[in-house]
Design an enzyme around this catalytic site. Sequence first.
Site, short mmCIF file in Angstrom:
data_model
loop_
_atom_site.label_atom_id
_atom_site.label_comp_id
_atom_site.label_asym_id
_atom_site.label_seq_id
_atom_site.Cartn_x
_atom_site.Cartn_y
_atom_site.Cartn_z
N GLU A 1 -3.67 7.55 -7.09
CA GLU A 1 -3.40 6.39 -6.25
C GLU A 1 -3.21 5.01 -7.16
OE1 GLU A 1 -2.61 5.97 -3.35
OE2 GLU A 1 -3.16 8.06 -2.75
N HIS B 1 4.87 8.17 -6.02
CA HIS B 1 4.10 9.28 -5.93
C HIS B 1 5.15 10.52 -6.09
CE1 HIS B 1 -0.15 8.47 -4.76
NE2 HIS B 1 0.49 7.81 -3.59
N GLU C 1 5.24 4.80 -2.65
CA GLU C 1 5.49 6.04 -2.08
C GLU C 1 6.50 6.59 -3.17
OE1 GLU C 1 3.68 7.48 0.27
OE2 GLU C 1 2.40 5.64 0.86
#
Length: 306
Positions: A221, A163, A160
């Site tokens: 991703e 990102h 996370e």
Amino acid sequence: MRTFKHAAALLALTLCIGSAPAQQRVEQVQQGGQVVQDGIVVQPLSRTRSLAKRLISPEQVEQQASQQYVAMLSQAKEQGALYPATHPQVNRLRNIARRIIPHSTRWNADAQNWKWQVNLFNSDQVNAFCLPGGRIGFYSGIISKLHLTDDEIAAIMGHEVAHALREHGRERAGKAAATGLLARLGGAAASVLLGVDPNITGGFANAAGQLAVLKFSRDEEREADLIGLDIAARAGYDPRAGIALWRKMASLDERGAPIQLLSTHPGGEDRIAIIQDHMNVLLPVYARAKGTTVARLPAYRTTAIR
């Protein structure tokens, strides 16, 4: 107590926009239009900035992310859904974050100025997020349902955080802004999560048809998986946890349990294979952090989900 919905992932996707870093202390090689950094192929950070930066400044993004995070914490606290700082699981998350955060600047030098926060929300959702500026949130369901080890928590947190570090929401934010959506999404997300009057938060109905632009691409991703594990490995967390983690996710998904994380994070054996293909890069980093060699590393041990 209200159950948290989809806003955290939406916010993370919408607001992951920051300013350009100067890369530092990294092994970086230009390869065509891509960059190989620390053995991991990434896209240059500047690839999607132009449109979004013209439409919304980094300062506006930082302010919006801060306001939304404060609102989430306030409402969760009112509803008895925010774990106190003294809770063992909060301490666990924050201790892991303290080890990971110093290694984040390898991927975005601006992270050294982020106002990092880590909080745990009482919700059965299998989800986690990181907003711009290092505002991390975990839902208790992802810890309890997957019986996460510290290494697996580090893999999720690293994913996370990656990102946010790589600004993966910028292209989608630019597209959303181009259609007039960006200014309303923060309020829409708050409405879904917090039960605030949608007339105040910006009109979720108008935004619903545009949510497809907020999903990360497969390449993003892959970057988040590998960069997250690189950060975790440098902090002394076993990157093999990434393989165990996504197998647990797949197993839980097969049982029919709703996994919000998988709605924007496609699973499958292909992503596990990509992680396995990079163990020759990740394991030596982890071994060095542990003061040993790859050959002397013990087998990875996880906890089974029930």
